[in-house]
Write a protein that holds these residues in place. Sequence first.
Motif, PDB file in Angstrom:
ATOM      1  N   TRP A  55      39.083  31.157   1.715  1.00 42.22           N
ATOM      2  CA  TRP A  55      38.005  32.143   1.537  1.00 42.22           C
ATOM      3  C   TRP A  55      36.736  31.427   1.031  1.00 42.22           C
ATOM      4  O   TRP A  55      35.651  31.609   1.581  1.00 42.22           O
ATOM      5  N   GLN A  56      36.897  30.597   0.015  1.00 46.03           N
ATOM      6  CA  GLN A  56      35.725  29.905  -0.539  1.00 46.03           C
ATOM      7  C   GLN A  56      35.011  29.061   0.520  1.00 46.03           C
ATOM      8  O   GLN A  56      33.785  28.990   0.553  1.00 46.03           O
ATOM      9  N   MET A  57      35.817  28.435   1.373  1.00 44.07           N
ATOM     10  CA  MET A  57      35.237  27.516   2.364  1.00 44.07           C
ATOM     11  C   MET A  57      34.728  28.234   3.612  1.00 44.07           C
ATOM     12  O   MET A  57      34.189  27.618   4.518  1.00 44.07           O
ATOM     13  N   GLY A  58      34.942  29.552   3.693  1.00 48.51           N
ATOM     14  CA  GLY A  58      34.527  30.266   4.895  1.00 48.51           C
ATOM     15  C   GLY A  58      35.391  29.893   6.081  1.00 48.51           C
ATOM     16  O   GLY A  58      34.903  29.635   7.186  1.00 48.51           O
ATOM     17  N   ARG A  59      36.742  29.885   5.864  1.00 52.67           N
ATOM     18  CA  ARG A  59      37.696  29.547   6.940  1.00 52.67           C
ATOM     19  C   ARG A  59      38.776  30.632   6.995  1.00 52.67           C
ATOM     20  O   ARG A  59      39.961  30.342   7.096  1.00 52.67           O
ATOM     21  N   THR A  60      38.352  31.896   6.914  1.00 53.27           N
ATOM     22  CA  THR A  60      39.340  32.993   6.905  1.00 53.27           C
ATOM     23  C   THR A  60      39.737  33.413   8.313  1.00 53.27           C
ATOM     24  O   THR A  60      40.716  34.108   8.515  1.00 53.27           O
ATOM     25  N   GLY A  61      38.906  33.073   9.298  1.00 54.45           N
ATOM     26  CA  GLY A  61      39.142  33.529  10.671  1.00 54.45           C
ATOM     27  C   GLY A  61      38.479  34.860  10.981  1.00 54.45           C
ATOM     28  O   GLY A  61      38.566  35.350  12.106  1.00 54.45           O
ATOM     29  N   TYR A  62      37.815  35.452   9.994  1.00 60.34           N
ATOM     30  CA  TYR A  62      37.015  36.672  10.228  1.00 60.34           C
ATOM     31  C   TYR A  62      35.535  36.281  10.185  1.00 60.34           C
ATOM     32  O   TYR A  62      35.029  35.878   9.121  1.00 60.34           O
ATOM     33  N   PRO A  63      34.846  36.383  11.339  1.00 65.96           N
ATOM     34  CA  PRO A  63      33.504  35.806  11.440  1.00 65.96           C
ATOM     35  C   PRO A  63      32.492  36.289  10.401  1.00 65.96           C
ATOM     36  O   PRO A  63      31.786  35.466   9.823  1.00 65.96           O
ATOM     37  N   ILE A  64      32.431  37.579  10.115  1.00 67.72           N
ATOM     38  CA  ILE A  64      31.388  38.049   9.191  1.00 67.72           C
ATOM     39  C   ILE A  64      31.647  37.511   7.781  1.00 67.72           C
ATOM     40  O   ILE A  64      30.717  37.179   7.031  1.00 67.72           O
TER      41      ILE A  64
ATOM     42  N   ALA B  28      33.805  40.377  -0.715  1.00 67.27           N
ATOM     43  CA  ALA B  28      34.498  40.705  -1.969  1.00 67.27           C
ATOM     44  C   ALA B  28      35.685  41.619  -1.678  1.00 67.27           C
ATOM     45  O   ALA B  28      36.788  41.430  -2.204  1.00 67.27           O
ATOM     46  N   SER B  29      35.464  42.604  -0.813  1.00 65.07           N
ATOM     47  CA  SER B  29      36.550  43.512  -0.462  1.00 65.07           C
ATOM     48  C   SER B  29      37.700  42.728   0.181  1.00 65.07           C
ATOM     49  O   SER B  29      38.877  42.966  -0.118  1.00 65.07           O
ATOM     50  N   PHE B  30      37.372  41.768   1.026  1.00 59.97           N
ATOM     51  CA  PHE B  30      38.409  40.991   1.716  1.00 59.97           C
ATOM     52  C   PHE B  30      39.249  40.200   0.706  1.00 59.97           C
ATOM     53  O   PHE B  30      40.479  40.186   0.767  1.00 59.97           O
ATOM     54  N   LEU B  31      38.573  39.553  -0.228  1.00 60.49           N
ATOM     55  CA  LEU B  31      39.311  38.744  -1.210  1.00 60.49           C
ATOM     56  C   LEU B  31      40.243  39.629  -2.037  1.00 60.49           C
ATOM     57  O   LEU B  31      41.412  39.324  -2.247  1.00 60.49           O
ATOM     58  N   ILE B  32      39.682  40.751  -2.482  1.00 57.71           N
ATOM     59  CA  ILE B  32      40.433  41.603  -3.409  1.00 57.71           C
ATOM     60  C   ILE B  32      41.522  42.390  -2.669  1.00 57.71           C
ATOM     61  O   ILE B  32      42.674  42.443  -3.107  1.00 57.71           O
ATOM     62  N   LYS B  33      41.153  42.980  -1.539  1.00 61.23           N
ATOM     63  CA  LYS B  33      42.068  43.949  -0.927  1.00 61.23           C
ATOM     64  C   LYS B  33      42.909  43.356   0.195  1.00 61.23           C
ATOM     65  O   LYS B  33      44.094  43.645   0.292  1.00 61.23           O
TER      66      LYS B  33
ATOM     67  N   PRO C  48      42.799  38.201  -7.469  1.00 60.86           N
ATOM     68  CA  PRO C  48      42.064  38.918  -8.521  1.00 60.86           C
ATOM     69  C   PRO C  48      40.551  38.796  -8.345  1.00 60.86           C
ATOM     70  O   PRO C  48      40.041  37.719  -8.030  1.00 60.86           O
ATOM     71  N   TRP C  49      39.849  39.912  -8.566  1.00 54.64           N
ATOM     72  CA  TRP C  49      38.405  39.915  -8.390  1.00 54.64           C
ATOM     73  C   TRP C  49      37.732  38.897  -9.305  1.00 54.64           C
ATOM     74  O   TRP C  49      36.655  38.368  -8.983  1.00 54.64           O
ATOM     75  N   GLN C  50      38.384  38.563 -10.410  1.00 56.07           N
ATOM     76  CA  GLN C  50      37.778  37.604 -11.336  1.00 56.07           C
ATOM     77  C   GLN C  50      37.623  36.227 -10.683  1.00 56.07           C
ATOM     78  O   GLN C  50      36.694  35.485 -11.021  1.00 56.07           O
ATOM     79  N   ALA C  51      38.523  35.896  -9.722  1.00 55.02           N
ATOM     80  CA  ALA C  51      38.409  34.588  -9.050  1.00 55.02           C
ATOM     81  C   ALA C  51      37.184  34.575  -8.151  1.00 55.02           C
ATOM     82  O   ALA C  51      36.482  33.562  -8.029  1.00 55.02           O
ATOM     83  N   GLY C  52      36.901  35.699  -7.500  1.00 56.93           N
ATOM     84  CA  GLY C  52      35.704  35.782  -6.667  1.00 56.93           C
ATOM     85  C   GLY C  52      34.451  35.783  -7.514  1.00 56.93           C
ATOM     86  O   GLY C  52      33.451  35.138  -7.192  1.00 56.93           O
ATOM     87  N   GLU C  53      34.512  36.480  -8.624  1.00 55.66           N
ATOM     88  CA  GLU C  53      33.363  36.536  -9.536  1.00 55.66           C
ATOM     89  C   GLU C  53      33.026  35.125 -10.004  1.00 55.66           C
ATOM     90  O   GLU C  53      31.865  34.714 -10.052  1.00 55.66           O
ATOM     91  N   ALA C  54      34.073  34.360 -10.325  1.00 54.57           N
ATOM     92  CA  ALA C  54      33.840  33.000 -10.826  1.00 54.57           C
ATOM     93  C   ALA C  54      33.240  32.107  -9.727  1.00 54.57           C
ATOM     94  O   ALA C  54      32.372  31.274  -9.992  1.00 54.57           O
ATOM     95  N   TRP C  55      33.700  32.301  -8.477  1.00 62.63           N
ATOM     96  CA  TRP C  55      33.159  31.489  -7.382  1.00 62.63           C
ATOM     97  C   TRP C  55      31.674  31.816  -7.165  1.00 62.63           C
ATOM     98  O   TRP C  55      30.837  30.934  -7.004  1.00 62.63           O
ATOM     99  N   PHE C  56      31.367  33.091  -7.187  1.00 63.15           N
ATOM    100  CA  PHE C  56      29.963  33.497  -7.046  1.00 63.15           C
ATOM    101  C   PHE C  56      29.135  32.954  -8.216  1.00 63.15           C
ATOM    102  O   PHE C  56      28.002  32.519  -8.042  1.00 63.15           O
ATOM    103  N   TRP C  57      29.723  32.999  -9.400  1.00 64.49           N
ATOM    104  CA  TRP C  57      28.992  32.506 -10.582  1.00 64.49           C
ATOM    105  C   TRP C  57      28.605  31.035 -10.379  1.00 64.49           C
ATOM    106  O   TRP C  57      27.513  30.611 -10.725  1.00 64.49           O
ATOM    107  N   ASP C  58      29.505  30.284  -9.778  1.00 62.60           N
ATOM    108  CA  ASP C  58      29.246  28.851  -9.598  1.00 62.60           C
ATOM    109  C   ASP C  58      28.284  28.567  -8.446  1.00 62.60           C
ATOM    110  O   ASP C  58      27.541  27.595  -8.485  1.00 62.60           O
TER     111      ASP C  58
END
Length: 457
Positions: free
Chosen positions: A300-309, A332-337, A342-352
């Motif tokens: 997800w972080q690297m943009g290699r999920t296979g979902y273009p958007i 965010a919805s993709f990571l969480i749902k 955990p949403w906190q992992a996405g929050e931390a990635w965005f923070w960085d």
Amino acid sequence: MTNDPILVWLRRDLRLTDHPALTHAAQQGPVVLAFCHDDQDGRALGGASRWWLHHSLAALGDTVTLARGRCEAEIPRLAEACGARAVYWNASADPALSATEARVRQALKIPTETFAGDELFSIGAVRTNAGTPFQVFTPFWRTALALPPPPQPLPRPAPLVLAPCPGLPLAALELMPKLDWWRGMAELWQPGEAGAAARLADFLDGPVETYQRDRDLPAKPGTSLLSPHLAFGEISPRQIWHAARALPPGDGIHTFLKELGWREFSRHLLARQPDLATIPLRPEFRAFPWRDDPEALRKWQMGRTGYPIIDAGLRQLWQTGWMHNRVRMIVASFLIKDLLIPWQAGEAWFWDTLVDADSANNAASWQWVAGSGADAAPFFRIFNPVTQGEKFDPDGTYVRTWVPELAHLPKAFVHQPWKMGRAPGYPPPMVDHALARTRALAAFKGLKDDPAQHLLL
Ligand SMILES: Cc1cc2nc3c(=O)[nH]c(=O)nc-3n(C[C@H](O)[C@H](O)[C@H](O)COP(=O)(O)OP(=O)(O)OC[C@H]3O[C@@H](n4cnc5c(N)ncnc54)[C@H](O)[C@@H]3O)c2cc1C
């Protein structure tokens, strides 16, 4: 009357215009403008923010005296070194930054004064009839708009007499990353007050008119791009507010000001709940059955999920330090749902990685998408990455810009390349969205039986 200077301590307000602490100090005589870089002053900045801060301080140039270390040691030291008779600053809304400010005040042996200037409406002023804080945005904003309007911005002080004070060179703050991953950011952004003013002028000169229509289309330059300037206080919300209100009213301006309202709402939430970035406001979410899957998080972080958007958004973030709001919601919805990470992992990635990383907006928005926050409506909505892509990037321009492997794909397949067979170099979807959706809904249903439903506010 003494000629000893007043030290103005810059916080996340790296500007000279509409800076109440600076204006009040400059009216009384010479001023020392000081900034202290302290990794323990609130949450340590992420890499992209450090890059921004470096350039924002560079834009202030010799105007500002720099220090590095614990603020409670460095600000008193600088005050003594320059013979300051008082220290002024604009108070921060973030409780973690206010805690530093309390320590600095305690360490100083000279008078201090604080001012408000980084919100449209002072924290705590927007309350329900019962005097409690709002948990839902719409009544919050309606109530805020019924209050006296935000004061007019203050002009840049003139004259501004700067007193000399020995400080560190900018390089000694060591804010710049060792590797040069920031080149894409340097192309897009001009950190500093002049860059902020130029962005505002460009936006109000055109895009604001169609903001209502275009703000959800990531391929269009339809939003203001003011967020990193606001995060570092290079422009105040009052400047933006009054510049926008000076134009003939219209849907675009109305909606744009409402977005500034979301910024206010987030700050009011953070002031009430300092742990907004880690603790779900809805307590039942503590029991959510999250998955621990570092490999999926990495994809997800690297943009290699296979979902273009999704991949386009995460690559836009990686390359520019910014991502379009609509796409932030989808990724965010993709990571969480879909991934149940955990949403906190996405929050931390965005923070960085975000140049506009903001302790209030980031945490509140992640909680909003997770469904664990204030005003989490529509509750537990799950975005479909294909239909969201088709709706908001209908001809695939956004995807083609950020995912070059898909640049040649016809419109009909650009949001679901697997339907054409494999696109060389592009991964297949890492999860089946329909199955992932069912799994997420089942996990959510398990929570609903929990009786604890009140918000932690
Ligand atoms: C998961 C997620 C994380 C986010 N993290 C951040 C963050 O760290 N920092 C940040 O500033 N924004 C964050 N946002 C909110 C929003 O995406 C950005 O503020 C916006 O994309 C910035 O672009 P802009 O300046 O062109 O916005 P515009 O559309 O021009 O809006 C003007 C300003 O209003 C404020 N604003 C707009 N939308 C929101 C919102 N939903 N919530 C709060 N304030 C808003 C911002 O200060 C923005 O600069 C996040 C949103 C999501 C969904």
